[in-house]
Write a protein that holds these residues in place. Sequence first.
Motif, mmCIF file in Angstrom:
data_model
loop_
_atom_site.group_PDB
_atom_site.id
_atom_site.type_symbol
_atom_site.label_atom_id
_atom_site.label_comp_id
_atom_site.label_asym_id
_atom_site.label_seq_id
_atom_site.Cartn_x
_atom_site.Cartn_y
_atom_site.Cartn_z
ATOM 1 N N ALA A 25 45.044 53.241 50.248
ATOM 2 C CA ALA A 25 45.867 54.244 50.928
ATOM 3 C C ALA A 25 47.018 54.704 50.030
ATOM 4 O O ALA A 25 47.526 55.810 50.177
ATOM 5 N N SER A 26 47.409 53.853 49.079
ATOM 6 C CA SER A 26 48.473 54.226 48.140
ATOM 7 C C SER A 26 47.912 54.899 46.885
ATOM 8 O O SER A 26 48.650 55.109 45.922
ATOM 9 N N GLY A 27 46.625 55.142 46.890
ATOM 10 C CA GLY A 27 46.015 55.847 45.760
ATOM 11 C C GLY A 27 45.649 54.944 44.603
ATOM 12 O O GLY A 27 45.348 55.421 43.502
ATOM 13 N N ILE A 28 45.645 53.630 44.819
ATOM 14 C CA ILE A 28 45.308 52.696 43.735
ATOM 15 C C ILE A 28 43.862 52.245 43.893
ATOM 16 O O ILE A 28 43.512 51.610 44.896
ATOM 17 N N ARG A 29 43.035 52.599 42.944
ATOM 18 C CA ARG A 29 41.613 52.271 43.059
ATOM 19 C C ARG A 29 41.165 51.192 42.082
ATOM 20 O O ARG A 29 40.149 50.558 42.263
ATOM 21 N N SER A 30 41.914 50.999 41.021
ATOM 22 C CA SER A 30 41.522 50.007 40.021
ATOM 23 C C SER A 30 42.268 48.708 40.278
ATOM 24 O O SER A 30 43.496 48.649 40.173
ATOM 25 N N LEU A 31 41.523 47.648 40.641
ATOM 26 C CA LEU A 31 42.148 46.381 41.022
ATOM 27 C C LEU A 31 41.970 45.298 39.968
ATOM 28 O O LEU A 31 42.695 44.316 39.951
ATOM 29 N N ARG A 32 40.944 45.437 39.150
ATOM 30 C CA ARG A 32 40.753 44.439 38.094
ATOM 31 C C ARG A 32 40.048 45.085 36.909
ATOM 32 O O ARG A 32 39.589 46.218 36.997
ATOM 33 N N ARG A 33 39.977 44.316 35.832
ATOM 34 C CA ARG A 33 39.250 44.753 34.633
ATOM 35 C C ARG A 33 38.106 43.783 34.411
ATOM 36 O O ARG A 33 38.278 42.573 34.566
ATOM 37 N N THR A 34 36.941 44.311 34.018
ATOM 38 C CA THR A 34 35.773 43.439 33.866
ATOM 39 C C THR A 34 35.942 42.501 32.680
ATOM 40 O O THR A 34 36.711 42.760 31.758
ATOM 41 N N ALA A 39 36.323 47.318 31.797
ATOM 42 C CA ALA A 39 36.180 48.489 32.677
ATOM 43 C C ALA A 39 36.872 48.228 34.013
ATOM 44 O O ALA A 39 37.016 47.092 34.444
ATOM 45 N N SER A 40 37.291 49.307 34.674
ATOM 46 C CA SER A 40 37.974 49.180 35.959
ATOM 47 C C SER A 40 37.006 48.847 37.085
ATOM 48 O O SER A 40 35.872 49.334 37.108
ATOM 49 N N ARG A 41 37.462 48.015 38.000
ATOM 50 C CA ARG A 41 36.702 47.731 39.219
ATOM 51 C C ARG A 41 37.651 47.772 40.402
ATOM 52 O O ARG A 41 38.840 47.448 40.264
ATOM 53 N N GLY A 42 37.098 48.114 41.563
ATOM 54 C CA GLY A 42 37.915 48.158 42.773
ATOM 55 C C GLY A 42 37.080 47.848 43.982
ATOM 56 O O GLY A 42 36.104 47.100 43.910
ATOM 57 N N LEU A 43 37.469 48.425 45.136
ATOM 58 C CA LEU A 43 36.700 48.189 46.354
ATOM 59 C C LEU A 43 35.301 48.751 46.184
ATOM 60 O O LEU A 43 35.124 49.888 45.743
ATOM 61 N N PHE A 44 34.293 47.967 46.524
ATOM 62 C CA PHE A 44 32.921 48.487 46.488
ATOM 63 C C PHE A 44 32.296 48.315 47.864
ATOM 64 O O PHE A 44 32.145 49.259 48.613
ATOM 65 N N CYS A 53 36.289 43.453 44.118
ATOM 66 C CA CYS A 53 37.695 43.845 44.284
ATOM 67 C C CYS A 53 38.646 42.681 44.039
ATOM 68 O O CYS A 53 39.680 42.579 44.692
ATOM 69 N N LEU A 54 38.303 41.805 43.096
ATOM 70 C CA LEU A 54 39.116 40.606 42.874
ATOM 71 C C LEU A 54 40.494 40.973 42.331
ATOM 72 O O LEU A 54 40.623 41.817 41.452
ATOM 73 N N VAL A 55 41.511 40.314 42.876
ATOM 74 C CA VAL A 55 42.884 40.475 42.388
ATOM 75 C C VAL A 55 43.514 39.083 42.276
ATOM 76 O O VAL A 55 42.960 38.093 42.761
ATOM 77 N N THR A 56 44.646 39.044 41.635
ATOM 78 C CA THR A 56 45.416 37.802 41.574
ATOM 79 C C THR A 56 46.556 37.927 42.578
ATOM 80 O O THR A 56 47.272 38.932 42.592
ATOM 81 N N ILE A 57 46.684 36.951 43.465
ATOM 82 C CA ILE A 57 47.723 37.001 44.501
ATOM 83 C C ILE A 57 48.623 35.779 44.345
ATOM 84 O O ILE A 57 48.144 34.638 44.417
ATOM 85 N N ASP A 58 49.879 36.036 44.119
ATOM 86 C CA ASP A 58 50.866 34.955 43.904
ATOM 87 C C ASP A 58 50.335 33.943 42.886
ATOM 88 O O ASP A 58 50.427 32.724 43.082
ATOM 89 N N GLY A 59 49.715 34.449 41.842
ATOM 90 C CA GLY A 59 49.254 33.600 40.747
ATOM 91 C C GLY A 59 47.875 33.006 40.928
ATOM 92 O O GLY A 59 47.365 32.346 40.018
ATOM 93 N N VAL A 60 47.255 33.225 42.077
ATOM 94 C CA VAL A 60 45.916 32.677 42.320
ATOM 95 C C VAL A 60 44.875 33.782 42.106
ATOM 96 O O VAL A 60 44.902 34.817 42.789
#
Lengths: 88, 378
Positions: A25-34, A39-44, A53-60
């Motif tokens: 919703a904030s216009g951010i589509r790239s959440l990680r790099r392969t 390469a960019s990856r996001g919600l699929f 759509c893997l991200v790191t949250i509070d270091g995890v």
Amino acid sequence: MTEFSFDGRPIRYESGQSIGAALLASGIRSLRRTRRTGASRGLFCGIGVCFDCLVTIDGVANERACLRSATPGLAVTTQTGTGHDELA
Amino acid sequence: MTRVVIVGAGIVGAACAYYCARAGLDVTVLERQAVAAGTTGAGEGNILLSDKAPGPELTLARRSTELWLELAETLGVQSLELDRKGGVVVATSAAALTALTAFAAGQTADGVPSEALDPAALLAAEPHLATDLAGGRYYPQDLQVQPMLAAARLLAASGATVRLGCEVYGPQIDGGGITGVRTSTGPVAADHVVNAAGTWGGALSERFGAPVPVLPRRGFVLVTEPLPPLIRHKVYTADYVANVASDDAGLQTSSVIEGTRAGTVLIGASRERVGFDRTVSLPAVRNLAARAVRVFPVLAQMNLMRVYAGFRPYCPDHLPLIGADERVPGLLHACGHEGAGIGLAPATGELIAGLVTGAASTVDPAPFSPSRLVGAPA
């Protein structure tokens, strides 16, 4: 406060929204790099199955942005690598 | 030209197609679903000597290992993702180590070399192993391929006619022998029909009026998130061998762990005889995960991405069915390889080609003759 951060940038969200949905919703589509080519990856799939759509949250690392509810003050960052590169 | 119809496009059907075509036969492969849609696509691609006791299966496995290496030369190592990774068998107790040592001595006498690993050598071979294991053995000849890729490459290289989405209903018989098969897409003429339907080979054999006992033995494989290379060999616990040889219908698990080129780690191996039930069993999954963590504690912090199930084609005496069925002239079976189908496929294909053409074979086919199980209760 209904904000968390993504790579340091404040992201507003609505109650009950997932991190992935709020980022989209904030216009951010790239959440990680392969792992190999960067390469960019996001919600699929958006439902927890594809692990794209893997991200790191509070270091995890390796958290699925589509499954985690947004809560105030989370520090979400773009994930690079496996999240376990210290073991290599 | 002698016409051979092969039913099933898993690894065994693909290998039969490859060796029959190379022997100058006219080959058609009929497959109800897709290439590697059954057990071939549900395993790990193991080509093992380490888990086999001296006997006919080991003889077949040794020949098959030679043929896999030859295929890698012919078709390209990369095209099969063939990895000469070697196997490491670990013993979690002194008793298990004693049994493993005795088992390996028998194998050595039969031409399968292995080397004892003390706890320090184990950790040198696999740095992330638990530090309290009793010991283990290294088997340099164990291999792995990507099984779906290998089946597809073998089929393509065979040049056989391949019909997918074609279900075989039964034989056409004239004068006592097979003249073809009836299928969902019309009749196909044949002088010989090879039942390479894997776990479904029992059901197919009934359609030919020549039942053979092949039963499903379910297994789950756990798939971790992609990791850096942590596990170098195929690693399994010594109790795996006893589980494979068991006739128990209840849940049995041992630890079989390996990394893949994609970075995921595959964790097996469970065995249950529950028919064709695909329901994920949480107790089985928990048990596999706990056993894997016992061997590789580092895995405790990793996420699982997926669990998949497959059905090994189980024969009551744990040997595959390879050879002619005397009840229906022209019918041959090549199924029932349980969990060793990828490893045993090339030698099975070579045997089938030899049986059809009458050429002398490298391996004695007699121990695998389906007649041994005709009338046996499944």
